[in-house]
Design a protein around this motif. Sequence first.
Motif, short mmCIF file in Angstrom:
data_model
loop_
_atom_site.label_atom_id
_atom_site.label_comp_id
_atom_site.label_asym_id
_atom_site.label_seq_id
_atom_site.Cartn_x
_atom_site.Cartn_y
_atom_site.Cartn_z
N GLY A 1 1.45 8.44 -4.64
CA GLY A 1 0.19 9.14 -4.38
C GLY A 1 0.15 10.59 -4.79
O GLY A 1 -0.88 11.10 -5.22
N SER A 2 1.26 11.29 -4.70
CA SER A 2 1.25 12.72 -5.02
C SER A 2 1.58 12.99 -6.49
O SER A 2 1.52 14.13 -6.92
CB SER A 2 2.26 13.44 -4.13
OG SER A 2 3.56 12.93 -4.37
N ARG A 3 1.91 11.98 -7.24
CA ARG A 3 2.26 12.16 -8.66
C ARG A 3 1.08 11.76 -9.53
O ARG A 3 0.28 10.90 -9.18
CB ARG A 3 3.45 11.27 -9.02
CG ARG A 3 4.68 11.60 -8.24
CD ARG A 3 5.79 10.68 -8.67
NE ARG A 3 6.91 10.82 -7.72
CZ ARG A 3 7.86 9.96 -7.60
NH1 ARG A 3 7.89 8.89 -8.35
NH2 ARG A 3 8.83 10.16 -6.74
N ALA A 4 1.03 12.37 -10.69
CA ALA A 4 0.01 11.98 -11.67
C ALA A 4 0.43 10.67 -12.33
O ALA A 4 1.59 10.50 -12.70
CB ALA A 4 -0.15 13.07 -12.72
N ARG B 1 0.82 -1.21 0.00
CA ARG B 1 0.00 0.00 0.00
C ARG B 1 0.86 1.26 0.00
O ARG B 1 0.53 2.25 -0.64
CB ARG B 1 -0.94 -0.02 1.20
CG ARG B 1 -2.08 -0.98 1.02
CD ARG B 1 -2.86 -1.16 2.30
NE ARG B 1 -4.01 -2.00 2.15
CZ ARG B 1 -3.97 -3.32 2.03
NH1 ARG B 1 -2.83 -3.94 2.04
NH2 ARG B 1 -5.07 -4.03 1.90
N PHE B 2 1.97 1.24 0.73
CA PHE B 2 2.82 2.42 0.81
C PHE B 2 3.41 2.77 -0.55
O PHE B 2 3.57 3.95 -0.88
CB PHE B 2 3.95 2.20 1.82
CG PHE B 2 4.84 3.39 1.97
CD1 PHE B 2 4.40 4.50 2.68
CD2 PHE B 2 6.10 3.42 1.39
CE1 PHE B 2 5.21 5.60 2.82
CE2 PHE B 2 6.91 4.52 1.52
CZ PHE B 2 6.47 5.62 2.23
N VAL B 3 3.73 1.76 -1.35
CA VAL B 3 4.28 2.03 -2.67
C VAL B 3 3.30 2.88 -3.48
O VAL B 3 3.69 3.85 -4.13
CB VAL B 3 4.60 0.72 -3.41
CG1 VAL B 3 4.86 0.96 -4.88
CG2 VAL B 3 5.81 0.05 -2.78
N PHE B 4 2.01 2.54 -3.43
CA PHE B 4 1.04 3.29 -4.23
C PHE B 4 0.62 4.59 -3.57
O PHE B 4 0.46 5.61 -4.24
CB PHE B 4 -0.19 2.42 -4.52
CG PHE B 4 0.05 1.43 -5.59
CD1 PHE B 4 0.05 1.82 -6.92
CD2 PHE B 4 0.31 0.11 -5.29
CE1 PHE B 4 0.29 0.91 -7.92
CE2 PHE B 4 0.54 -0.82 -6.29
CZ PHE B 4 0.54 -0.41 -7.61
N ILE B 5 0.41 4.58 -2.27
CA ILE B 5 -0.11 5.77 -1.61
C ILE B 5 1.02 6.72 -1.22
O ILE B 5 0.96 7.92 -1.46
CB ILE B 5 -0.94 5.38 -0.38
CG1 ILE B 5 -2.16 4.58 -0.82
CG2 ILE B 5 -1.39 6.62 0.39
CD1 ILE B 5 -2.92 3.94 0.31
N GLY B 6 2.07 6.21 -0.60
CA GLY B 6 3.14 7.06 -0.10
C GLY B 6 4.10 7.55 -1.17
O GLY B 6 4.50 8.70 -1.18
#
Length: 111
Positions: free
Chosen positions: A33-36, A25-30
């Motif tokens: 998450g802030s990049r397009a 989850r951290f890979v996708f959210i952290g």
Amino acid sequence: MSDPIDPTTLWIVIIGMAVGSFALRFVFIGLVGSRAMPGWLLRHLRYTAVAILPALVTPLVIWPAVTQGQPDTARLAAAAATLAVGFLTRNVIAAIFAGAGTLYALLYLLG
């Protein structure tokens, strides 16, 4: 009867799964998450639920534990009803209710 699992082994597995789940989850959210995300990735992510739900349900339809792994009419008919209603209406909720209704009605009627 099987031997109980060693508590140390159990906790190692639980902690390992928790760390793995958090890392995924951290890979996708952290990290992302802030990049397009690119358009091609977003297109593929739309199909995640469509791929996961059948993967979870198919073994329960084809090899149900209730019947010791033998396919039965009620579950196959419920899967067919779900697929038909989902295909015809394009409504997930209607498909789920049609499948559940078919399953419970046939389980009641067939014993």
